[in-house]
Design a protein around this motif. Structure first.
Motif, PDB file in Angstrom:
ATOM      1  N   THR A 140       0.851  -1.198   0.000  1.00  0.00           N
ATOM      2  CA  THR A 140       0.000   0.000   0.000  1.00  0.00           C
ATOM      3  C   THR A 140       0.886   1.247   0.000  1.00  0.00           C
ATOM      4  N   ASN A 142       0.865   5.803  -0.889  1.00  0.00           N
ATOM      5  CA  ASN A 142       0.068   7.017  -1.099  1.00  0.00           C
ATOM      6  C   ASN A 142       0.428   7.541  -2.495  1.00  0.00           C
ATOM      7  N   HIS A 145       1.838  11.112  -2.792  1.00  0.00           N
ATOM      8  CA  HIS A 145       3.222  11.224  -2.319  1.00  0.00           C
ATOM      9  C   HIS A 145       4.182  10.635  -3.360  1.00  0.00           C
ATOM     10  N   THR A 275      -2.087  11.510 -10.045  1.00  0.00           N
ATOM     11  CA  THR A 275      -2.802  10.891  -8.916  1.00  0.00           C
ATOM     12  C   THR A 275      -4.276  10.684  -9.278  1.00  0.00           C
ATOM     13  N   HIS A 428     -12.536   3.085   0.097  1.00  0.00           N
ATOM     14  CA  HIS A 428     -11.921   4.378   0.407  1.00  0.00           C
ATOM     15  C   HIS A 428     -12.758   5.517  -0.186  1.00  0.00           C
ATOM     16  N   ASP A 442      -6.057  14.162   1.882  1.00  0.00           N
ATOM     17  CA  ASP A 442      -5.149  13.197   2.534  1.00  0.00           C
ATOM     18  C   ASP A 442      -4.487  12.242   1.533  1.00  0.00           C
ATOM     19  N   GLY A 443      -4.403  12.635   0.268  1.00  0.00           N
ATOM     20  CA  GLY A 443      -3.747  11.797  -0.711  1.00  0.00           C
ATOM     21  C   GLY A 443      -4.655  10.680  -1.211  1.00  0.00           C
ATOM     22  N   PRO A 445      -4.757   6.407  -1.208  1.00  0.00           N
ATOM     23  CA  PRO A 445      -4.140   5.105  -0.922  1.00  0.00           C
ATOM     24  C   PRO A 445      -4.288   4.180  -2.132  1.00  0.00           C
TER      25      PRO A 445
END
Length: 451
Positions: A140, A142, A145, A275, A428, A442-443, A445
């Motif tokens: 897992t 992010n 990031h 992302t 999520h 919060d990004g 996952p």
């Protein structure tokens, strides 16, 4: 068909602009009513300040091209929010400073120069792929990031000609994340009558965030001045231009401001776009299949290169549709110098003019099924109506790094998708949030599956 996550329409009572202002401080994407997603010009007053929303391609052209001299200034909010970080850098400067720096920076990141940066993009993406391959199945991560680290390293090698390294890339990425979280989305001083807004409070946390970023960028600029830089990097070109044209007055501080501007604009926007693209592909397996088939057809088993980008039509369409649904800078705010009229609305001097790609790109008359993820909109040479699709802004203030960023995003998407499926946990809750740029809260996952 996939209808990905978006902000809900605002349903608060009309005639309460202060409520709207407070809502905007919490979330700039959730202040728009259903009627705002249409081709029109509207206005409200907040504490006596006129706010004009321009959501018509023809009138957007008036603002950003035909009457650009009157509307070239960024909003007081944006100028104040970024002045500590970017000084008088290109993104927030105007007038003569902007004109001089624009020509300089545009030349350095010009589309004709992009192929020269191809090897940097290819190598850096390959390093991320290798690092991921060394991780256990189902690891897992992010995504925000990871993508910020990737694009920070690419821009560092291209702009500064040296490796930032994992630690440096992480420091800049985390510094900017922290900086965004500490900046107020609204400059209350502007609505209270100060035409240039009021300086933001430099709290110890804000100072620390700026210092982390400046420390790294200062070092690479100083290395260049000391002759330790790569002779083909963008900053080296800036320095040589200054030596030939002393009237540009690019001292160390100005060099840092431009380097910081190129760095922040270059890495943050592409990281956010990639992302969001992984989120969309994870939720639309039929598009993911088309992307995988295209990469196999164009590249076979070899690593994608910059020369493949023109043939990666599905990959490019995915990036362009991602930029439509989740424009990295979802609100382009300007301040007019003189009184004017747009679409029958009289506009006082120093008003707030809002051009909102988030709304424009989701206007049904311009994009059928506007909230759906449909990369096919951009296939087979289809192009949106001029000034209806502006993820990189438009007119003279269009992002000079547009071609660099698009090429980088397509190449990185192809390099990673060739070797991995990126999965977002079904349970999520993804939530778009706009501070200075549009990111998932919060990004994001993800788990990675080797292909």
């Amino acid at each position: 068909m996939l209808e990905p996550v978006r902000a809900q329409y605002y349903a608060g009572p009309p005639g309460k602009p202060l409520n709207l202002l407070l809502q905007a401080r919490a979330d700039f994407l959730s202040i728009w009513r259903a009627g705002d997603y249409s081709e029109n010009v509207s206005q409200i007053r907040i504490l006596g300040r006129q706010v004009v929303l321009v959501n018509s391609p023809a009138l957007i052209r008036d603002v950003v091209v035909k009457r650009q001299d009157n509307y070239e200034r960024k909003s007081p909010q944006m100028r104040r929010a970024l002045e500590h970080l970017l000084g008088d850098g290109l993104f927030i400067s105007d007038g003569e400073t902007w004109r001089q720096r624009r020509a300089l920076v545009a030349d350095i990141v010009h589309m004709n120069r992009v192929p020269a940066f191809g090897p940097v993009m290819e190598q850096t993406a390959s390093e991320l792929v290798e690092r991921w391959r060394g991780m256990p199945e189902g690891t897992t991560l992010n995504a925000l990031h990871e993508m910020a680290g990737l694009t920070a390293e690419i821009i560092s090698r291209a702009v500064f000609g040296n490796q930032l390294g994992e630690e440096g890339a992480a420091a800049v990425t985390e510094g900017f994340t922290s900086y965004q979280s500490l900046i107020d989305s609204i400059n209350l001083g502007y609505f209270l009558g100060f035409d240039d807004g009021l300086p933001i409070l430099r709290t110890p946390s804000l100072r620390r965030s700026v210092k982390r970023i400046h420390r790294i960028i200062d070092k690479v600029v100083e290395d260049h001045l000391a002759g330790r830089g790569d002779h083909n990097s963008m900053v080296e070109l800036l320095i040589r231009r200054q030596q030939r044209n002393p009237e540009l007055k690019l001292d160390v501080v100005a060099l840092r401001n431009e380097a910081a501007t190129i760095f922040m604009a270059g890495h943050e926007t592409t990281a956010a776009t990639l992302t969001w693209a992984w989120y969309l592909l994870a939720r639309a397996p039929w598009v993911e299949r088309a992307v995988h088939e295209e990469i196999a057809r164009v590249c076979g088993d070899r690593t994608p290169t910059i020369d493949d980008v023109p043939n990666l039509e599905w990959c490019k369409a995915v990036i362009e549709e991602t930029l439509r649904l989740y424009p990295p800078v979802p609100i382009l705010a300007r301040q007019n110098r003189k009184a004017d009229q747009l679409g029958g609305v009289d506009i006082a001097a120093n008003s707030l003019i809002l051009i909102v790609p988030w709304l424009l790109h989701r206007t049904e008359s311009l994009f059928p099924e506007p909230h759906r993820f449909r990369p096919e909109r951009f296939l087979e040479g289809r192009r949106p109506t001029p000034y209806s699709y502006i993820p990189f802004a438009s007119g003279p203030r269009v992002c000079p790094g547009l071609h660099f960023g698009l090429t980088e995003a397509v190449l990185c998407l192809a390099a990673i998708a060739q070797r991995f499926r990126v999965r977002v946990p079904e349970n999520h809750k993804v939530e778009p949030v706009c501070r200075l740029t549009l990111r998932p809260r919060d990004g994001l996952p993800i788990t990675i599956e080797k292909r």
